[in-house]
Design an enzyme around this catalytic site. Structure first.
Site, PDB file in Angstrom:
ATOM      1  CB  SER A 105       5.009  -2.050  -7.169  1.00  0.00           C
ATOM      2  OG  SER A 105       4.106  -1.127  -7.726  1.00  0.00           O
ATOM      3  CE  LYS A 156       0.876  -3.759  -7.235  1.00  0.00           C
ATOM      4  NZ  LYS A 156       2.278  -3.735  -6.747  1.00  0.00           N
TER       5      LYS A 156
END
Length: 803
Positions: A690, A733
């Site tokens: 990611s 996140k």
């Protein structure tokens, strides 16, 4: 029934009164008592006594009919003579009759005060059946029947002695057949078949068959009685020997303790509802214990095994609380938020209410530490009305911890599953399998493989613990597993569980939880009350934002507890004035706050990009640094990066080289310069795809000498063609970016649907930029040289215009 030797010919009238019989057939020359209660039958007896004392005895086809008609009686009966009559006080009469001969009913008259019939006598052939061509067969049949009758008496057939004497002296096959048939346990239909056979040899052959069937039944009954008698004898013998052993042990002074234990266990199992196979196992162990010396090493092992077998709740179950409103109220009272989990539990109770035999789900709560996974299990148990037990599996690496130890050594015990069942005292508790992601395996077996049977609804109804040795039903247990991450869980183990992810809490959720649960609990545990301490909302927000950056709530509760302890000391010293904890007074209680990530977000720099990462403890902000040096095109990667993250960096560099002209880069720069990519906090391992677009942004920024906006956080996987692929953990996140003070988030367009799960406040405070290509990312986050915004607000406005 008895018989008579009367052989004198008797003249039979053409019309006779009729006596219908229920479940009974009277044969010629047989004397039988009859009890008569029907009015018409009593009148028929009176008529016979007034004339020639003869009646026709005919059997009913259906015994319950009180007024039988022509179709309800058999067509062949017996003409009988009334020998004696006795009237009873209840208006019934008893008569003694003797059969004379068979007779066929030609016509039945039911219109009078009693039944009458016109009859035709059925006489046997005048020839002697013992002579002629069938004489040998007849004689053989008679001998066979007489021996069979004698054998029946030996097998326990209840037969008067005079009947056996008469049968042995009879030489007429017809008379012998009638005598035996009248003393066999035949039903009315079978007895009527014998009556309707006129030929004496055929009748004797039919009776011989029925007698053989009767002998077979007597033989089987005799065998059954013998087995039962042997069992009784064996039990009596065992009791006698046991009493002798008891006396011997008492003489030796060693038997009283074991005997008391055995008697105590037998009393316990007599009071409890145990399955048959459990009772058999307990009895077998008790017999072994009775034969052993009290000081033998194996005696303690058998005692321990018996204790477990007796104490386990084999048939004990708590009743579920199926009030859906009450369950929802309890869940809301214990936990704020977590709507998905609460909805799933209420759905389970609704299905259980409609279908009581429904098996419980096997849930797995996955989330960072401190979000309330274990306490949620306790709340579920309270909502369903069940007992709660917790099995800690962190660090377990021995299969015997799950399946139990075999009874081959002293100190062996059942596994943790059976231990928890005994602790709960019920066979259907809520069992929490805590930290299943931290199970290990070695040469002692794989605990995860052992849990496959426990968590499979098709197998756990007969879970066999090695220590117990007999199956235990786990199908009614509500299993709830907890884990911080799913990567370390075996795929087959993961497939058996319904995974429910519990992400970290937002600032608003933490504020509500602290006000409703954390602060009241710590105030109570530190011997304070509302008159001595009060926390303002600003103080709690300051604790959340500056002192505790976490996905869960543990550190927040520790900070609140630290403040409460300081106030408790002040109260203990005699200062009982109320303390109001505000944001400005936190440094007095806790000291200065630790440095936070937003301090590193100030200003824009060349080669430094802000990324987002997911960890087992929730989301976090990740800074990727890239620097260009004179060299030969080498790429250096540092920061304790994993293989996947290194591959993402190589893919990002390859994409940048293939798009050098579009990025305004000289092609010679990749051959004349080395790149060094570093992720700070190098002691912490980092891996995953990611950070791909973050690494690519830092590389392009370093090569093009263009600053990166530091208050723009990004996440997404990059391909060689510059496509941005979706990643996981979006909520965690985004919450981490918000905590760190970011103003905007760049994420893959495929993850745009995940924004619906975000708290409303986070969606209002952040600007989200879904992207599909790396070019879109660079247009959003790279500033032109000399155009670096001076303030976060200015950057936010420019980003909004660009998007």
């Amino acid at each position: 029934m008895a018989t008579s030797d009367q052989r004198d010919p008797v003249k039979i009238p053409e019309v006779l009164p009729v006596l219908p019989l229920r479940d009974m057939v009277v044969y010629p020359f047989i004397i039988a008592p009859l009890s008569i209660a029907r009015k018409r039958s009593i009148r028929a007896v009176d008529r016979a006594l007034a004339e020639n004392r003869m009646v026709l005895l005919v059997t009913q086809k259906e015994r319950d009919l009180d007024e039988p008609g022509p179709d309800d009686l058999y067509g062949v009966g017996t003409v009988a003579v009334i020998m004696r009559m006795l009237k009873l006080p209840d208006e019934r009469i008893r008569v003694l009759v003797q059969g004379v001969c068979r007779a066929r009913v030609e016509e039945l008259d039911t219109g009078g005060v009693h039944l009458t019939a016109r009859v035709t006598p059925l006489l046997e052939p005048a020839r002697d059946p013992l002579e002629g061509e069938h004489g040998l067969e007849c004689e053989t049949l008679m001998r066979t029947v007489k021996k069979a009758l004698e054998r029946g008496v030996n097998l326990g057939k209840n037969l008067p002695s005079e009947v056996q004497v008469i049968a042995n002296n009879l030489e007429d096959p017809g008379r012998l057949a009638d005598l035996i048939a009248s003393n066999l346990d035949l039903d009315a239909k079978q007895a009527q078949e014998v009556l309707e056979v006129i030929d004496p040899v055929q009748r004797l052959r039919l009776v011989a068959q029925q007698l053989k069937r009767e002998l077979d039944m007597l033989s089987m009954q005799h065998e059954i009685d013998s087995l039962a008698r042997d069992e009784i004898d064996r039990s009596q013998r065992e009791y006698y020997l046991r009493q002798q052993m008891k006396a011997i042990r008492n003489e030796l002074g060693e038997g009283s303790e074991i005997e008391e234990e055995v008697e105590e266990i037998r009393e316990k199992i007599a009071e409890r509802d145990l399955p048959d196979y459990v009772r058999e196992e307990i009895e077998k162990e008790l017999r072994r214990l009775e034969r052993m010396h009290p000081d033998a090493a194996e005696t303690a092992t058998i005692r321990h095994h018996l204790e477990w077998l007796v104490e386990l709740p084999w048939e004990v179950a708590t009743e579920d609380n199926l009030d859906l409103g009450r369950a929802q109220e309890i869940l809301d009272e214990d936990h704020y938020g977590l709507d998905q989990v609460k909805e799933r539990i209420v759905e389970y109770l609704a299905v259980r209410k409609l279908r009581p035999e429904h098996r419980g789900p096997i849930l797995c709560f996955v989330g960072p530490p401190g979000v309330g996974k274990t306490s949620l299990g306790r709340s579920i148990a309270r909502a369903t009305g069940r007992k709660f037990v917790r099995v800690s599996l962190g660090g377990v690496r021995d299969e015997a911890e799950i399946r139990g130890h075999r009874r081959t050594y002293i100190g062996s015990m059942p596994g943790r599953i059976i231990q928890s069942i005994r602790q709960a005292g019920t066979r259907n508790p809520v069992m929490m399998l805590d930290e299943v992601d931290k199970l290990a395996n070695d040469f002692r077996g794989d605990p995860q493989a052992a849990l496959l049977e426990v968590l499979d609804p098709e197998q756990n109804n007969s879970f066999r613990d090695h220590y117990l040795g007999i199956p235990f039903d786990l199908s009614q247990v509500l299993f709830i597993a907890t884990a911080n991450l799913m990567d370390t869980i075996h795929p087959a183990f993961r497939d058996r569980m319904e995974v429910i992810r519990i992400p970290g809490y937002s600032e608003e959720e933490k504020l509500e939880i602290a006000k409703r649960h954390l602060v009241p609990r710590q105030v109570r545990e530190n011997a304070l009350d509302d008159t001595l301490i009060r926390f303002s909302d600003g103080a709690i927000r300051e604790l959340i934002n500056r002192y505790t950056r976490e996905a869960g709530l543990r550190n927040l509760e520790r900070r609140i507890a630290a403040i409460c302890r300081k106030v408790a000391r002040r109260v203990a010293e005699g200062k009982r004035s109320r303390v109001v904890v505000t944001a400005g007074r936190l440094e007095k209680f806790l000291g200065p706050p630790p440095p936070q990530a937003e301090e590193r977000l100030e200003g824009a720099m060349v080669g430094v990009a802000t990324g987002l990462a997911w960890t087992a403890a929730g989301g976090d902000v990740l800074f990727v640094e890239a620097i260009r040096m004179k060299g030969k095109g080498r790429l250096s990667l540092t920061g304790h990066l994993g293989d996947v993250m290194k591959e993402s960096a190589r893919a990002a560099l390859s994409w940048a080289r293939s798009h050098a002209r579009e990025l305004g880069l000289s092609e010679d720069v990749f051959e004349q310069a080395d790149l060094h990519v570093h992720v700070p906090e190098g002691a912490i391992p980092k891996d995953g795809p990611s950070a791909g677009i973050t690494i690519a942004t830092a590389i392009v920024s370093a090569l093009a000498d263009r600053p990166v906006r530091r208050d723009v956080a990004m996440t997404g996987e990059i391909t060689l063609r510059g496509r941005v692929l979706p990643v996981g953990g979006i909520k965690e996140k985004v919450l981490a970016a918000r905590r760190a003070g970011a103003r905007a988030v760049v994420l893959p367009r495929a993850n745009e649907k995940d924004l619906r799960d975000l708290p409303r406040q986070a969606r209002r405070e952040l600007v989200f930029h879904p992207v599909e290509t790396m070019g879109e990312v660079l247009r959003l986050v790279l500033a032109s040289p000399g155009e670096v915004p001076d303030s976060p607000g200015e950057a936010r406005e420019e980003l909004a215009l660009r998007s």
